[in-house]
Design a protein around this motif. Structure first.
Motif, PDB file in Angstrom:
ATOM      1  N   ALA A   1     -12.948  28.040  48.785  1.00 54.69           N
ATOM      2  CA  ALA A   1     -12.562  29.051  47.799  1.00 54.69           C
ATOM      3  C   ALA A   1     -12.391  30.413  48.470  1.00 54.69           C
ATOM      4  N   ALA A   2     -13.241  30.717  49.440  1.00 53.57           N
ATOM      5  CA  ALA A   2     -13.142  31.999  50.136  1.00 53.57           C
ATOM      6  C   ALA A   2     -11.869  32.059  50.973  1.00 53.57           C
ATOM      7  N   VAL A   3     -11.493  30.946  51.596  1.00 56.47           N
ATOM      8  CA  VAL A   3     -10.305  30.895  52.432  1.00 56.47           C
ATOM      9  C   VAL A   3      -9.039  30.944  51.586  1.00 56.47           C
ATOM     10  N   ALA A   4      -9.080  30.307  50.422  1.00 51.87           N
ATOM     11  CA  ALA A   4      -7.883  30.198  49.587  1.00 51.87           C
ATOM     12  C   ALA A   4      -7.414  31.554  49.068  1.00 51.87           C
ATOM     13  N   GLY A   5      -8.343  32.459  48.810  1.00 53.26           N
ATOM     14  CA  GLY A   5      -7.955  33.759  48.282  1.00 53.26           C
ATOM     15  C   GLY A   5      -7.534  33.663  46.829  1.00 53.26           C
ATOM     16  N   PRO A   6      -7.057  34.757  46.278  1.00 53.87           N
ATOM     17  CA  PRO A   6      -6.676  34.752  44.871  1.00 53.87           C
ATOM     18  C   PRO A   6      -5.434  33.900  44.630  1.00 53.87           C
ATOM     19  N   PRO A   7      -5.317  33.361  43.427  1.00 55.41           N
ATOM     20  CA  PRO A   7      -4.149  32.550  43.140  1.00 55.41           C
ATOM     21  C   PRO A   7      -2.890  33.404  43.056  1.00 55.41           C
ATOM     22  N   ASP A   8      -1.774  32.774  43.259  1.00 56.17           N
ATOM     23  CA  ASP A   8      -0.463  33.401  43.129  1.00 56.17           C
ATOM     24  C   ASP A   8      -0.310  33.827  41.666  1.00 56.17           C
ATOM     25  N   THR A   9       0.080  35.047  41.422  1.00 55.95           N
ATOM     26  CA  THR A   9       0.237  35.492  40.035  1.00 55.95           C
ATOM     27  C   THR A   9       1.611  35.147  39.483  1.00 55.95           C
ATOM     28  N   ASP A  10       2.471  34.558  40.319  1.00 51.57           N
ATOM     29  CA  ASP A  10       3.787  34.133  39.847  1.00 51.57           C
ATOM     30  C   ASP A  10       3.801  32.679  39.398  1.00 51.57           C
ATOM     31  N   ALA A  11       2.823  31.900  39.861  1.00 45.96           N
ATOM     32  CA  ALA A  11       2.775  30.477  39.523  1.00 45.96           C
ATOM     33  C   ALA A  11       1.335  30.108  39.183  1.00 45.96           C
ATOM     34  N   VAL A  12       1.168  29.151  38.301  1.00 40.76           N
ATOM     35  CA  VAL A  12      -0.157  28.728  37.859  1.00 40.76           C
ATOM     36  C   VAL A  12      -0.897  28.052  39.007  1.00 40.76           C
ATOM     37  N   GLY A  13      -2.153  28.447  39.188  1.00 39.68           N
ATOM     38  CA  GLY A  13      -3.038  27.847  40.182  1.00 39.68           C
ATOM     39  C   GLY A  13      -4.464  27.908  39.674  1.00 39.68           C
ATOM     40  N   VAL A  14      -5.388  27.324  40.418  1.00 41.40           N
ATOM     41  CA  VAL A  14      -6.800  27.390  40.037  1.00 41.40           C
ATOM     42  C   VAL A  14      -7.214  28.858  40.027  1.00 41.40           C
ATOM     43  N   GLY A  15      -7.834  29.285  38.962  1.00 39.80           N
ATOM     44  CA  GLY A  15      -8.231  30.677  38.786  1.00 39.80           C
ATOM     45  C   GLY A  15      -7.275  31.468  37.917  1.00 39.80           C
ATOM     46  N   SER A  16      -6.099  30.920  37.638  1.00 41.82           N
ATOM     47  CA  SER A  16      -5.113  31.624  36.805  1.00 41.82           C
ATOM     48  C   SER A  16      -5.523  31.588  35.340  1.00 41.82           C
ATOM     49  N   THR A  17      -5.130  32.619  34.638  1.00 45.79           N
ATOM     50  CA  THR A  17      -5.226  32.642  33.184  1.00 45.79           C
ATOM     51  C   THR A  17      -3.812  32.420  32.670  1.00 45.79           C
ATOM     52  N   VAL A  18      -3.668  31.455  31.781  1.00 44.60           N
ATOM     53  CA  VAL A  18      -2.348  31.053  31.304  1.00 44.60           C
ATOM     54  C   VAL A  18      -2.327  31.110  29.783  1.00 44.60           C
ATOM     55  N   THR A  19      -1.314  31.746  29.232  1.00 44.32           N
ATOM     56  CA  THR A  19      -1.104  31.697  27.788  1.00 44.32           C
ATOM     57  C   THR A  19       0.015  30.704  27.541  1.00 44.32           C
ATOM     58  N   VAL A  20      -0.301  29.696  26.725  1.00 45.15           N
ATOM     59  CA  VAL A  20       0.684  28.644  26.440  1.00 45.15           C
ATOM     60  C   VAL A  20       0.915  28.565  24.933  1.00 45.15           C
ATOM     61  N   ARG A  21       2.136  28.159  24.578  1.00 48.44           N
ATOM     62  CA  ARG A  21       2.478  27.898  23.176  1.00 48.44           C
ATOM     63  C   ARG A  21       2.731  26.399  23.088  1.00 48.44           C
ATOM     64  N   PHE A  22       1.949  25.753  22.250  1.00 51.00           N
ATOM     65  CA  PHE A  22       2.066  24.310  22.085  1.00 51.00           C
ATOM     66  C   PHE A  22       3.201  23.964  21.132  1.00 51.00           C
ATOM     67  N   ALA A  23       3.570  22.704  21.120  1.00 52.77           N
ATOM     68  CA  ALA A  23       4.693  22.233  20.304  1.00 52.77           C
ATOM     69  C   ALA A  23       4.500  22.551  18.824  1.00 52.77           C
ATOM     70  N   ASP A  24       3.245  22.595  18.351  1.00 50.83           N
ATOM     71  CA  ASP A  24       2.995  22.892  16.933  1.00 50.83           C
ATOM     72  C   ASP A  24       3.028  24.389  16.635  1.00 50.83           C
ATOM     73  N   GLY A  25       3.321  25.228  17.655  1.00 53.56           N
ATOM     74  CA  GLY A  25       3.428  26.667  17.460  1.00 53.56           C
ATOM     75  C   GLY A  25       2.152  27.440  17.754  1.00 53.56           C
ATOM     76  N   THR A  26       1.034  26.751  17.941  1.00 52.72           N
ATOM     77  CA  THR A  26      -0.209  27.465  18.254  1.00 52.72           C
ATOM     78  C   THR A  26      -0.174  27.982  19.684  1.00 52.72           C
ATOM     79  N   ARG A  27      -0.856  29.126  19.879  1.00 50.79           N
ATOM     80  CA  ARG A  27      -0.947  29.725  21.207  1.00 50.79           C
ATOM     81  C   ARG A  27      -2.398  29.655  21.668  1.00 50.79           C
ATOM     82  N   SER A  28      -2.572  29.493  22.955  1.00 53.14           N
ATOM     83  CA  SER A  28      -3.907  29.477  23.544  1.00 53.14           C
ATOM     84  C   SER A  28      -3.864  30.148  24.902  1.00 53.14           C
ATOM     85  N   THR A  29      -4.886  30.934  25.196  1.00 46.01           N
ATOM     86  CA  THR A  29      -5.031  31.504  26.528  1.00 46.01           C
ATOM     87  C   THR A  29      -6.142  30.727  27.213  1.00 46.01           C
TER      88      THR A  29
END
Length: 153
Positions: A68-96
């Motif tokens: 984890a120390a070697v990996a550094g922070p995740p890329d903020t342009d693409a989803v990776g471990v440590g990223s926070t992602v806001t998604v909209r599901f098919a039913d219209g609900t959103r989740s972060t």
């Protein structure tokens, strides 16, 4: 790795090292002068086996913390471990959600990288649509935004 996961690993590591020290202190020095009965020998073998398992888990956690120390922070342009992602599901609900490592204890806002949704999200960017399997059948979601929560409490 999130800050909470790092703290949990570091706490577990401290506990394991303390337990290892106690178990190691109970093992004979290997002199073999006092063979004892079979029950004593069996108990000694159980403690030696426990010591081996503790050493294995300590090495595993040490490795994860180093990676984890070697990996550094995740890329903020693409989803990776440590990223926070806001998604909209098919039913219209959103989740972060936070994408956590497989060893992190998931909660209602954490999706592990090895789960069906987590695997579908890895490497995706804002605007991408992902498909994944659920117990009820196929699911889909749109990545609305993503960011980094490293260091967040």
């Amino acid at each position: 790795m999130s800050a909470d996961a790092r703290r949990a690993f570091e706490s577990e590591l401290a506990d394991l090292r303390a337990e290892r020290e106690k178990v190691a202190a109970t093992l004979r020095d290997g002199g073999g002068d006092e063979p004892g009965d079979r029950a004593d020998q069996a108990d000694e073998l159980r403690r030696a086996d426990l010591l081996d398992r503790l050493d294995g888990r300590i090495a595993e956690i040490d490795g994860r913390l180093r990676e984890a120390a070697v990996a550094g922070p995740p890329d903020t342009d693409a989803v990776g471990v440590g990223s926070t992602v806001t998604v909209r599901f098919a039913d219209g609900t959103r989740s972060t959600l936070q994408v956590g490592g497989a060893a992190e204890a998931p909660d209602a806002t954490t999706v592990t990288a090895d789960s069906p949704l987590g695997r579908a999200l890895m490497g995706r960017r804002a605007g991408d649509t992902v498909a994944y399997d659920t117990p009820e059948g196929p699911g889909s979601a749109v990545v609305e935004s993503l960011g980094d929560t490293r260091g967040a409490s």
